[in-house]
Design a protein around this motif. Structure first.
Motif, short mmCIF file in Angstrom:
data_model
loop_
_atom_site.label_atom_id
_atom_site.label_comp_id
_atom_site.label_asym_id
_atom_site.label_seq_id
_atom_site.Cartn_x
_atom_site.Cartn_y
_atom_site.Cartn_z
N PHE A 10 0.84 -1.20 0.00
CA PHE A 10 0.00 0.00 0.00
C PHE A 10 0.88 1.25 0.00
CE2 PHE A 10 -3.84 2.25 0.48
CZ PHE A 10 -3.65 3.27 1.40
N VAL A 11 1.95 1.28 0.83
CA VAL A 11 2.85 2.42 0.89
C VAL A 11 3.55 2.61 -0.46
CG1 VAL A 11 4.95 3.29 1.98
CG2 VAL A 11 3.16 2.30 3.39
N ALA A 12 3.94 1.52 -1.10
CA ALA A 12 4.62 1.63 -2.39
C ALA A 12 3.69 2.24 -3.43
CB ALA A 12 5.09 0.24 -2.84
N VAL A 13 2.40 1.86 -3.41
CA VAL A 13 1.44 2.44 -4.36
C VAL A 13 1.27 3.93 -4.10
CG1 VAL A 13 -1.00 2.43 -5.00
CG2 VAL A 13 0.23 0.28 -4.77
N LEU A 14 1.21 4.34 -2.82
CA LEU A 14 1.07 5.77 -2.50
C LEU A 14 2.28 6.57 -2.96
CD1 LEU A 14 -0.52 5.75 1.09
CD2 LEU A 14 -1.60 6.40 -1.06
N THR A 54 -0.70 17.14 3.77
CA THR A 54 0.22 16.09 3.31
C THR A 54 -0.17 14.77 3.96
OG1 THR A 54 1.96 17.72 3.14
CG2 THR A 54 2.64 15.40 3.16
N GLY A 55 -0.16 13.71 3.20
CA GLY A 55 -0.51 12.39 3.75
C GLY A 55 0.52 11.90 4.76
N MET A 56 0.11 10.96 5.61
CA MET A 56 1.01 10.44 6.64
C MET A 56 1.96 9.39 6.02
SD MET A 56 -1.49 10.01 9.96
CE MET A 56 -2.01 8.43 9.43
N THR A 57 3.14 9.33 6.57
CA THR A 57 4.11 8.35 6.12
C THR A 57 3.70 6.98 6.66
OG1 THR A 57 5.82 10.01 6.23
CG2 THR A 57 6.55 7.72 6.13
#
Length: 134
Positions: A10-14, A54-57
């Protein structure tokens, strides 16, 4: 484990989607010029819009545990050297065989008859009988 893989994906897609988004506004395409309007008053400038959040890490995955080290096997002990065997006894010498007796000598045979046209002749020196021509 599955949850960690899902979060990483999911993080990689974001991150990939965030890299492809263009933050600068795209200028509108100009259309054909309209008719000249009446000169009027200039309107007020509108308020500037708010900057987006800004989105969260994403959470970082956990490091796996180090495996246990295997136990080393024990080394076997060396066996003792066996005793040397005893030397065998020497065998006895066998009996000596007896000497055989000398056989008897056979009698002198008769002279063979001579073929036709020959007669027998005895040599005075050797005593040998032979056939000679007539």
């Amino acid at each position: 484990m599955k949850k960690s893989l899902f979060i990483v994906a999911f993080v990689a897609v974001l991150v990939i989607a965030g890299c492809n988004t263009n933050s600068a506004p795209v200028p509108p395409v100009a259309g054909p010029a309209g008719p000249a309007g009446a000169t009027g008053q200039t309107g007020q400038t509108g308020d500037t819009g708010q900057t987006g959040t800004t989105g969260m890490t994403g959470d970082r995955g956990r490091t796996g545990q180090t495996g246990d080290q295997g136990v080393s096997g024990q080394q076997g002990m060396t066996g003792q050297t066996g005793d040397t065997g005893q030397t065998g006894s020497t065998g006895m010498t066998g009996d000596r065989g007896r000497t055989g007796k000398t056989g008897q000598q056979g009698d002198q045979g008769n002279a063979a008859p001579c073929p036709a046209g020959e007669h027998s002749y005895t040599s005075a020196d050797t005593g040998r009988v032979s056939c000679v021509t007539n």
